[in-house]
Design an enzyme around this catalytic site. Structure first.
Site, PDB file in Angstrom:
ATOM      1  N   ASP A 109       0.741  -1.179   0.108  1.00 37.99           N
ATOM      2  CA  ASP A 109       0.055  -0.030  -0.235  1.00 37.99           C
ATOM      3  C   ASP A 109       0.838   1.210   0.026  1.00 37.99           C
ATOM      4  OD1 ASP A 109      -2.247  -1.673  -0.110  1.00 37.99           O
ATOM      5  OD2 ASP A 109      -2.679  -1.214   2.090  1.00 37.99           O
TER       6      ASP A 109
ATOM      7  N   ARG B 114       2.759   6.155  -2.955  1.00 39.90           N
ATOM      8  CA  ARG B 114       3.769   6.867  -3.675  1.00 39.90           C
ATOM      9  C   ARG B 114       3.357   7.229  -4.986  1.00 39.90           C
ATOM     10  NH1 ARG B 114       8.000   9.830  -1.011  1.00 39.90           N
ATOM     11  NH2 ARG B 114       8.568   8.784   0.856  1.00 39.90           N
TER      12      ARG B 114
ATOM     13  N   GLU C  13      -3.989   9.912   5.130  1.00 36.42           N
ATOM     14  CA  GLU C  13      -4.133  10.924   6.406  1.00 36.42           C
ATOM     15  C   GLU C  13      -3.176  11.787   6.329  1.00 36.42           C
ATOM     16  OE1 GLU C  13      -0.997   8.205   7.174  1.00 36.42           O
ATOM     17  OE2 GLU C  13      -2.906   7.440   7.460  1.00 36.42           O
TER      18      GLU C  13
ATOM     19  N   ASP D 225       0.283  13.415  21.706  1.00 42.07           N
ATOM     20  CA  ASP D 225       1.490  13.084  20.959  1.00 42.07           C
ATOM     21  C   ASP D 225       1.006  13.594  19.300  1.00 42.07           C
ATOM     22  OD1 ASP D 225       2.723  11.810  23.036  1.00 42.07           O
ATOM     23  OD2 ASP D 225       2.790   9.809  22.216  1.00 42.07           O
TER      24      ASP D 225
ATOM     25  N   THR E  31      -8.027   2.595   7.737  1.00 39.98           N
ATOM     26  CA  THR E  31      -7.388   1.080   8.136  1.00 39.98           C
ATOM     27  C   THR E  31      -6.220   1.191   8.271  1.00 39.98           C
ATOM     28  OG1 THR E  31      -7.468   0.777   5.722  1.00 39.98           O
ATOM     29  CG2 THR E  31      -9.384  -0.067   7.022  1.00 39.98           C
TER      30      THR E  31
ATOM     31  N   LEU F 199      -6.470   3.394  12.602  1.00 38.19           N
ATOM     32  CA  LEU F 199      -7.005   2.163  13.152  1.00 38.19           C
ATOM     33  C   LEU F 199      -6.214   1.745  14.179  1.00 38.19           C
ATOM     34  CD1 LEU F 199      -8.907   0.034  12.849  1.00 38.19           C
ATOM     35  CD2 LEU F 199      -7.385  -1.066  11.376  1.00 38.19           C
ATOM     36  N   SER F 200      -4.739   2.245  14.130  1.00 35.61           N
ATOM     37  CA  SER F 200      -3.781   1.721  15.001  1.00 35.61           C
ATOM     38  C   SER F 200      -3.929   2.626  16.242  1.00 35.61           C
ATOM     39  CB  SER F 200      -2.261   1.681  14.395  1.00 35.61           C
ATOM     40  OG  SER F 200      -2.072   0.977  13.145  1.00 35.61           O
TER      41      SER F 200
ATOM     42  N   ALA G 268      -2.332   8.792  21.442  1.00 33.38           N
ATOM     43  CA  ALA G 268      -2.052   8.910  22.561  1.00 33.38           C
ATOM     44  C   ALA G 268      -2.508  10.009  23.494  1.00 33.38           C
ATOM     45  CB  ALA G 268      -0.640   8.695  22.838  1.00 33.38           C
TER      46      ALA G 268
END
EC number: 2.7.1.23
Length: 289
Positions: A69, A74, A145, A174, A185, A189-190, A209
């Site tokens: 991905d 790029r 994003e 952060d 995704t 998502l993380s 965070a």
């Protein structure tokens, strides 16, 4: 037909897929043009000479990205607003965007020739800043994003956030991710953000965070204009646009909104977003099921 081929790496797996792709395209008399930097890296390893490109134009029928991905992210910096459809051969890991596997290359090309595919239009974000910045000016859009984050410090930053000119909150964290449905995704998502289907007219704000524990991801309309100002102990902070990074001075005004163009992804009949979710995120892969 005329096809552009792009990849970032010259590793074994992408090269093996490239060899199959070139053979299939040649058999079907499709004109092949390879991105110049990639071609330079693989030149000693392929026998046939090919035309190359540094910049794309509207004469191309589609672009094939070989990699993961990240390679497609790029590739969009080359495609920009030219409306050239992109299809991805996955030689990376997850592959939410690059969905064609090595053994599916020939079938995928035949499906393209026979027009047995649909187009998924993916929205993008654009960014402007009150501070002149060469990296942002060079390529000011992102498919996944745009995120602001701390730079040379372990201390948190404050991200003052406005939506359509109205104050929302100041995230003490952060950083902050502004994600498209395509990027939901990924990084978002993380960090606890929701999964959003690709055709939803939404964006999501996901704090990284956050110390104010009541701060949660917020889904907003994609017509919203987002204004950010970052402050912290350091004088500078980072802005990332997919995989590209710029450094901005604190208190710089950052404006993020939906781009006026889309990226067109080729989707084949045997693929759906929900099917990809089940495969890539292992939904339902539970011994109890």
């Amino acid at each position: 037909m005329k096809v552009a081929i792009y990849s970032q790496f010259q590793k074994k797996k992408p090269l093996a897929s490239l060899e199959v792709l070139l053979e299939v395209l040649q058999k079907r008399n499709i004109e092949i043009v390879i991105e110049a930097n990639f071609y330079k890296g693989i030149l000693p390893k392929i026998k046939t000479e090919y035309n190359t490109f540094s910049l794309l134009d509207a004469s191309f029928d589609f672009l094939v990205s070989i990699g993961g991905d990240g390679t497609i992210l790029r590739a969009i910096t080359l495609v920009k607003d030219l409306n050239i459809p992109i299809v991805g051969i996955n030689t990376g890991r997850l592959g939410f965007l690059a969905t064609i596997q090595h053994d599916e290359i020939e079938d995928a090309i035949d499906n393209i020739i026979n027009k047995q595919y649909s187009i998924s239009e993916r929205s993008l974000l654009t960014i402007e800043s009150s501070e002149d910045n060469a990296e942002i000016n060079r390529c000011n859009f992102a498919l996944n994003e745009i995120a602001v984050s701390r730079k040379n410090t372990t201390s948190m930053i404050t991200v003052e956030t406005e939506l359509n000119g109205e104050y929302l909150t100041s995230y003490w964290s952060d950083g902050l991710i502004i994600s498209t449905p395509t990027g939901s995704t990924g990084y978002s998502l993380s960090c606890g953000g929701p999964v959003i289907t690709p055709n939803a007219a939404s964006l999501v704000l996901t704090p990284i965070a956050p110390h104010n524990l009541s701060a949660r991801p917020l889904v907003i309309e994609d017509t919203t204009v987002i204004t950010l100002k970052v402050d912290g102990r350091e004088k500078q902070h980072l802005v990332s646009m997919d995989s590209r990074i710029a450094t901005l001075t604190n208190k710089t005004t950052i404006t993020i909104k939906k781009a006026p163009f889309t990226i067109k992804m080729m989707v084949f009949k045997n693929e759906t977003f929900l099917d990809t979710l089940r495969k890539k995120l292992l939904w339902g892969e539970d011994k109890r099921n």
